[in-house]
Enzyme design. Structure first.
Site, PDB file in Angstrom:
ATOM      1  N   SER B 154      -3.082   1.080   4.805  1.00  0.00           N
ATOM      2  CA  SER B 154      -2.853   1.697   3.498  1.00  0.00           C
ATOM      3  C   SER B 154      -3.692   2.984   3.389  1.00  0.00           C
ATOM      4  O   SER B 154      -3.644   3.808   4.302  1.00  0.00           O
ATOM      5  CB  SER B 154      -3.199   0.692   2.401  1.00  0.00           C
ATOM      6  OG  SER B 154      -2.619   1.064   1.185  1.00  0.00           O
ATOM      7  N   ARG B 223      -3.353  -1.922 -12.372  1.00  0.00           N
ATOM      8  CA  ARG B 223      -3.415  -2.889 -11.270  1.00  0.00           C
ATOM      9  C   ARG B 223      -2.177  -3.781 -11.239  1.00  0.00           C
ATOM     10  O   ARG B 223      -1.679  -4.134 -10.168  1.00  0.00           O
ATOM     11  CB  ARG B 223      -4.668  -3.745 -11.424  1.00  0.00           C
ATOM     12  CG  ARG B 223      -4.862  -4.779 -10.341  1.00  0.00           C
ATOM     13  CD  ARG B 223      -5.042  -4.158  -8.971  1.00  0.00           C
ATOM     14  NE  ARG B 223      -5.618  -5.083  -8.021  1.00  0.00           N
ATOM     15  CZ  ARG B 223      -5.966  -4.762  -6.790  1.00  0.00           C
ATOM     16  NH1 ARG B 223      -5.814  -3.514  -6.350  1.00  0.00           N
ATOM     17  NH2 ARG B 223      -6.491  -5.640  -5.975  1.00  0.00           N
ATOM     18  N   ASP B 318       7.408  -4.018   3.628  1.00  0.00           N
ATOM     19  CA  ASP B 318       6.584  -3.111   2.817  1.00  0.00           C
ATOM     20  C   ASP B 318       7.478  -2.197   1.976  1.00  0.00           C
ATOM     21  O   ASP B 318       8.230  -1.393   2.532  1.00  0.00           O
ATOM     22  CB  ASP B 318       5.687  -2.283   3.750  1.00  0.00           C
ATOM     23  CG  ASP B 318       4.558  -1.565   3.018  1.00  0.00           C
ATOM     24  OD1 ASP B 318       4.675  -1.351   1.798  1.00  0.00           O
ATOM     25  OD2 ASP B 318       3.556  -1.227   3.674  1.00  0.00           O
ATOM     26  N   HIS B 351       3.457  -5.060   1.571  1.00  0.00           N
ATOM     27  CA  HIS B 351       2.343  -4.193   1.960  1.00  0.00           C
ATOM     28  C   HIS B 351       1.060  -4.982   2.214  1.00  0.00           C
ATOM     29  O   HIS B 351       0.301  -4.682   3.133  1.00  0.00           O
ATOM     30  CB  HIS B 351       2.134  -3.158   0.859  1.00  0.00           C
ATOM     31  CG  HIS B 351       1.095  -2.137   1.168  1.00  0.00           C
ATOM     32  ND1 HIS B 351       1.224  -1.253   2.216  1.00  0.00           N
ATOM     33  CD2 HIS B 351      -0.106  -1.863   0.588  1.00  0.00           C
ATOM     34  CE1 HIS B 351       0.155  -0.476   2.254  1.00  0.00           C
ATOM     35  NE2 HIS B 351      -0.667  -0.826   1.288  1.00  0.00           N
ATOM     36  N   ASP B 352       0.811  -5.984   1.388  1.00  0.00           N
ATOM     37  CA  ASP B 352      -0.403  -6.795   1.516  1.00  0.00           C
ATOM     38  C   ASP B 352      -0.538  -7.516   2.858  1.00  0.00           C
ATOM     39  O   ASP B 352      -1.608  -8.082   3.136  1.00  0.00           O
ATOM     40  CB  ASP B 352      -0.441  -7.866   0.413  1.00  0.00           C
ATOM     41  CG  ASP B 352      -1.200  -7.400  -0.818  1.00  0.00           C
ATOM     42  OD1 ASP B 352      -1.794  -6.312  -0.760  1.00  0.00           O
ATOM     43  OD2 ASP B 352      -1.194  -8.128  -1.825  1.00  0.00           O
TER      44      ASP B 352
END
Lengths: 374, 374
Positions: B154, B223, B318, B351-352
Site C-alpha cells: 500500500s 476510516r 484488491d 487490499h488488506d
C-alpha cells in the site's frame, strides 16, 4: 422516432380506502400522494402499460420536457417516445416517484397530517416492497389491468424484481437492470457511510431541519461517496486522470484539488440543490432492507414466483452491483422453472451505464419486447 | 522460527546537517525526529539490511512486542523473525514511522519549534518522496551502506517504488506489494471523501483542535470509508452477509444496524483512539500526490531507473489498487530494461490481504530473497 414533447407531472392521493396504507413495518401511513407521469395512451383493455421504476434520486419525470426551455429532458428520455425502445405509439408508459422520495410522492419531507409539519424522522421506515405496493394501487386507479413490462435500473431494478415476486399475475414480462435480488454487505456498507455523513452534520438536527438550510455538507458528502461507486476505475481515469486544478505553485498545497475532486464536490453541491437529506436516509435504508426473499421460505422460493419472461441486465464495470449478483437472479429464476435471459451491458461507465449507454441498452430492451409479442 | 521478542521503538533526531530538510514542496522542515525499530544485527560491511515500509496508519512497530503483556505484536510480525521470511538471523531489519505520521516521527501533531504548539495546518505538504528521503538519512546514521531489499504494501509499496527510482544504487532488490506507481483518479476520489469527512466535522476547527477532543466523528467516518475499500465484496459477504443486529422488532427502524454497519462503526472508533486527524489528511494527500514520474521526463523513464531485481505483487481482489495497476509497474520495468517478476496473491481479502495472508505472502517473499542470493 421522437420525444414525447411537453409533459406534466400528475398527482394522485389515495382518498378512498385504502386511505391509510399498512406498511411492511406494520405502521399505517396516509394519506399517500403519488406523483407520476404518463406517456402514450392506455388501450381499452388496459393491458398495454409499461411501468418505469426510478433509481435513488430519480423522479417521475422519466421522459419529455416540463417546459419548452427546460435544460434537460426526463432522466430516461432516450428510452421513451414514439419509435423508441419504450414505444409510446404502442405502449402506455408510466413512471411514478417512489414512496419516501421528495419529488411529489409522500416522504419524510411531506407534511405529517397529525402535526402539519414535515414528518422528518417520524416517517416510518419504508421498503422497496412498500414502494411497489403503492405503485400497484396507482395502476389500479389509472385503469391498468396488466403490465407489458416493469423496467428499472438500480433501486428501479429492485422494484422491478419485487413486482415479479409480489404480482406475477399482472406482468407479461420483467426487465431488471443493474440490481441485486438482495443487497450485499458491501452495499450496505457504502450506504452506511453515506448516512453517517448526513447524521454527523450538526445542521441535520436529528432530522428536524425543515425551515433551516439543513445538512447541506453532509448530504453533499453522501452524494460524493455514492458518486464514486456509480462509476468505474476506468471511467474515472479516462475522464480525469491525474490532472490538477489551479496553478503549478498550488500543487503542494493541502487544499489543492485534482480535477476529480472538483467534480465530486460539484456533484455533491448539485444534489443538495435538488434532494432532501431525510429522504436520502430513508431510501438508502430501503435499499439496505431489500431482499425479495423476506417473508418467503427462501430467496429461491421468492424468485420462483416470477412466471413471466425476464430480461436481466448486468453492467460489466459495475462495482456497486457487480454483474455476478445480477446474473445470479437470472440463474435462480431459470433453475426454479422460470424464463430469464441474462445479458451483460459491456460498458466502461460503471453502474451509471444504465443512464448513459442508451443505444446498447435500448437495443437490448427493444429486442426483448419485440420477442415478447405484439 | 520465532518472533523477535521484546523490542523498543527508538528515536533519531537530525541534529547535525541536514538539521533542516528541504521538502519536495520547497519548504524547510526541521528538526525532524524519526521513530524506528530494528530487528537482527547489522553486519560489519553494512549491507545486510532490509527496510520495511508501512501503510497509511502503520507505525515503526512492525514486529515483536513492546511489553510482554502487549495485546498484539507488531503489524507485520509473522513476516519478521528468526527463520521467518525477513529472517533476523541473516538480516538487519529496520522499520521507521513515515514523515507526517503520529507515531513518533515528525508530523502535523508534533510541536512546531517556532511556536511550541503542534504544527496543525502549518505543517508543509509532504510527499512519498520526502518520506523516502528521510529514511535514507536515517539509514546513513545507522551505518547501513546497502539494502538487501526495501519492502512494503500500500503506501509502503509506494515508498518502496520511490526507493527504487531515487536510490537505485543502494538497493539489491525491491518488493512492491499492492501499490500503484501513480495514484489513480478513483483513489484520489476515495481519499477526497475521507478528508472531507474530517473537514466537515466542526470539532476539526481548521486543524487547530489540539487540547480538545478533535474531529472524532469525522476521522471515524474517514476510516469507515477507507475500511470498505480495504476489503472485497466477497469478504464482506462472507464475514457479515445480511445479518441484522438487535431484536427482530428492530428490523424496520432507521437506526437499526446490520452487523456490517456495527463493524464499520467499531473500526472508525478504534482508529480515533490511535490516530491523529491532521496526520490522516497529510498522509492521504501524500498518497494522492504519489507519482514516481514526477520530476522525470516520463513515468517510464522514472521506472527505468530501477536496476535491481524487483518482485511486484498484486492482490487478486484488491479494489483499491486493482492488480492491473500493480502489474503495469512490472511490465514497464521489464520493457525498459529492468528485471521485475509480477506475482498475484490470490486472496478473497481485498487490499488488506497483505496484512492477513502471511503464509502466501511470506512464501513469495522468502523465495524471491533466496533467489537473490546470500
Amino acid at each position: 422516432m421522437g420525444d414525447v414533447g411537453i409533459v406534466k407531472t400528475q398527482y394522485h392521493t389515495f382518498a378512498s380506502p385504502p386511505h391509510e396504507f399498512v406498511l411492511e413495518c406494520g405502521e399505517k401511513l396516509g394519506p399517500i400522494t403519488v406523483a407520476y407521469e404518463t406517456y402514450g395512451r392506455l388501450n381499452s383493455s388496459g393491458d398495454n402499460a409499461i411501468l418505469i421504476l426510478h433509481a435513488l434520486t430519480g423522479s417521475a419525470h422519466a421522459a419529455g420536457w416540463h417546459r419548452a426551455d427546460e435544460r434537460k429532458p426526463g432522466w430516461w428520455d432516450p428510452m421513451v417516445g414514439p419509435g423508441r425502445p419504450l414505444d409510446t405509439d404502442r405502449y402506455f408508459v408510466i413512471c411514478s416517484n417512489v414512496l419516501g422520495s421528495c419529488y411529489g410522492t409522500t416522504g419524510p419531507s411531506s407534511p405529517n397530517p397529525s402535526t402539519g409539519k414535515p414528518y422528518g424522522l417520524d416517517f416510518p421506515v419504508i421498503t422497496v416492497r412498500d414502494m411497489v405496493r403503492v405503485q400497484r394501487v396507482l395502476l389500479e386507479e389509472l385503469g391498468v389491468k396488466r403490465l407489458v413490462t416493469a423496467i428499472g435500473g438500480s433501486l428501479g431494478g429492485m422494484q422491478a424484481l419485487e413486482w415479479g415476486v409480489l404480482y406475477p399475475e399482472l406482468l407479461s414480462s420483467l426487465i431488471v437492470i443493474a440490481a441485486p435480488g438482495r443487497t450485499s454487505a458491501m452495499n450496505i456498507a457504502f450506504n452506511t457511510v453515506q448516512r453517517e455523513a448526513i447524521y454527523m452534520d450538526p445542521a441535520w438536527r436529528g432530522g428536524d431541519y425543515y425551515g433551516t438550510p439543513g445538512p447541506e455538507r453532509g448530504l453533499a458528502l453522501a452524494r460524493m461517496i455514492g458518486t464514486i461507486t456509480y462509476k468505474s476505475d476506468e471511467s474515472w481515469s479516462f475522464k480525469f486522470g491525474r490532472v490538477m486544478n489551479g496553478q503549478p505553485e498550488d500543487f503542494f498545497r493541502l487544499e489543492s484539488r485534482f480535477e476529480v475532486e472538483n467534480y465530486l464536490y460539484y456533484q455533491g453541491r448539485k444534489l443538495v440543490e435538488r434532494f432532501d437529506a431525510n429522504c436520502y436516509l430513508y431510501l438508502t435504508k430501503a435499499m439496505d432492507l431489500h431482499d425479495v426473499g423476506r417473508g418467503f421460505s427462501s430467496y429461491e422460493e421468492a424468485l420462483s414466483r416470477i412466471i413471466c419472461p425476464c430480461l436481466v441486465i448486468g453492467i460489466s464495470s459495475d462495482i456497486l452491483y457487480p454483474p455476478y449478483q445480477v446474473k445470479e437472479i437470472a440463474e435462480i429464476i431459470n433453475k426454479t422453472g422460470g424464463r430469464a435471459i441474462y445479458k451483460e451491458l459491456v460498458s466502461p461507465y460503471g453502474h451509471d451505464a444504465f443512464l448513459i449507454e442508451f443505444t446498447k441498452l435500448g437495443m437490448m430492451v427493444a429486442e426483448f419486447l419485440k420477442e415478447m409479442g405484439p
